[in-house]
Design an enzyme around this catalytic site. Structure first.
Site, short mmCIF file in Angstrom:
data_model
loop_
_atom_site.label_atom_id
_atom_site.label_comp_id
_atom_site.label_asym_id
_atom_site.label_seq_id
_atom_site.Cartn_x
_atom_site.Cartn_y
_atom_site.Cartn_z
N LYS A 79 7.34 -3.23 -0.20
CA LYS A 79 8.33 -4.13 -1.15
C LYS A 79 9.49 -2.90 -1.01
O LYS A 79 10.00 -2.57 -1.95
CB LYS A 79 7.78 -4.14 -2.42
CG LYS A 79 8.58 -5.00 -3.57
CD LYS A 79 8.95 -6.47 -3.16
CE LYS A 79 9.83 -7.10 -3.93
NZ LYS A 79 10.14 -8.61 -3.82
N ASP B 245 -7.32 -11.80 -1.62
CA ASP B 245 -7.64 -13.00 -2.22
C ASP B 245 -7.17 -14.07 -1.75
O ASP B 245 -7.53 -15.27 -1.36
CB ASP B 245 -7.43 -12.87 -3.81
CG ASP B 245 -8.85 -12.22 -4.62
OD1 ASP B 245 -9.30 -11.43 -3.89
OD2 ASP B 245 -8.94 -12.43 -5.88
MG MG Z 1 -9.57 -7.86 -5.53
#
Ligand code: MG
Ligand code: IPM
Length: 358
Positions: free
Chosen positions: A192, A252
């Protein structure tokens, strides 16, 4: 025969159930590759807290340091959420990672067999996707100081520090490039840098390291865009290297293209002893019901054999057995029409049967 000491820390929730199946796979495949195993089990996380008052007893830490590799189930659960931060189950996991100096976390998101239809993303978007997330694991905002909650001007203030030294960035970047070299030679570094100085340095150092890997095509991407791109078109990625927290989040997201978090294994390396764990958590809602998907844990055993014991072939065999098993059998998280729904224990047994074919 070479003897390897394996520490298993099953942890909490579904951790023990999936660990049991993974150990069976390990025990079955090890002799085929001339490995003799000495497997020890120690508590970690909430289970350890309940027994000893700490989520990572010295005994567990010592056993980890004395082993050749560690296999960890999962930690955490609602039972321990109200505990003081310093003794939360997650602290046990984080301490293991940092004490073992496991600064590189490899999280491969691939579609196993016809699991392509189990993803919430369209089959044509995920078919053939193969992304390796290389997550920095012992630095960044997870470990930065100062941190805490204190009263300032009459109100509570919570704070954490996102800090990366040049050497920390350099070593994880190197792992990213080395992994990319063994894959499609495309590395996306996620940061970022438009907002955070620490990741502006990240981008600079990754670029410098890239000079030593002229064959790897390096690109940079902001974290928000990376999250979008993983969902929009995951096939554009080969290898991704990123910070501890961005890696937590993006892995994830990447897992969902595989259909379920229950499919994603991981390897934590960098120190002398590797640690292997599924990316999923302790899933307290289904724990103890024989519903958990043990495949992420079983695939983590494959990663152990590959990265700690240099047995890539054993890893391939496990993957093939998993793909074959999924042809017919599914746990609830990846269930699809025409497949047979089974539980955690039976899934482990089916993988053992499939192993005989490879
Ligand atoms: Mg995690
Ligand atoms: C993971 C988990 C852990 C992390 C938690 C359990 C501390 O989410 O391995 O991705 O945030 O690293």
């Amino acid at each position: 025969m070479s003897t390897k000491k394996i520490l298993v820390t099953p942890g909490d929730g579904i951790g023990p159930e999936v660990s049991e199946q993974a150990i069976q796979v390990l025990n079955t495949i090890a002799p085929r590759f001339g490995l003799q195993l000495e497997i020890t089990e120690k508590p970690v996380g909430g289970a350890a807290y309940d027994l000893t008052g700490t989520p990572i007893p010295d005994e567990t830490l010592q056993a980890a340091k004395n082993s050749d590799a560690v296999l960890l189930g999962a930690v955490g659960g609602p039972k321990w959420e109200a505990l003081d931060f310093s003794v939360r189950p997650e602290r046990g996991l984080l301490k293991l990672r940092s004490e073992l100096e496991l600064y590189a976390n490899l999280r491969p998101a691939v579609i196993y067999g016809d699991l392509v239809n189990a993803s919430t993303l369209k089959a044509e978007v995920v078919a053939g996707a193969d992304l390796m997330v290389v997550r920095e694991l012992t630095g960044g905002i997870y470990f930065g100081e100062p941190r805490g909650v204190e009263v300032r001007n009459g109100e509570r203030v919570g704070f954490n520090t996102l800090v990366y030294s040049e050497s920390e960035i350099r070593r994880i970047a190197k792992v990213g490039f080395e992994i990319a070299m063994k894959r499609a030679k495309k590395l996306t570094s996620v940061d970022k840098a438009n907002v955070l100085e620490s990741t502006e340095l990240w981008r600079e150092v990754v670029t410098e390291v890239g000079v030593d890997f002229p064959e790897v095509e390096l690109s940079h991407m902001y974290a928000d865009n990376a999250a979008m791109q993983i969902i929009r078109n995951p096939k554009q990625f080969d290898t991704m290297v990123t910070t501890n927290m961005f890696g937590d989040i993006l892995s994830d997201a990447a897992a969902m293209m595989t259909g379920s978090l229950g499919m994603l294994p991981s390897a934590s390396i960098g120190g002398n002893i590797g640690m292997y764990e599924p990316v999923h958590g302790s899933a307290p809602d289904i724990s103890g019901q024989d519903k958990a998907n043990p495949l992420a844990m079983i695939l983590s055993v494959g990663m152990m054999l590959r990265y700690s014991f240099d047995l890539g072939e054993a890893d391939e065999i496990i993957k093939q057995a998993v793909v074959k098993t999924l042809d017919t059998y599914r746990t609830g998280d990846v269930m699809a029409e025409g497949k047979t729904l089974i539980g955690c224990i039976e899934m482990g047994e089916k993988v053992l049967e499939a192993l005989e074919d490879f």
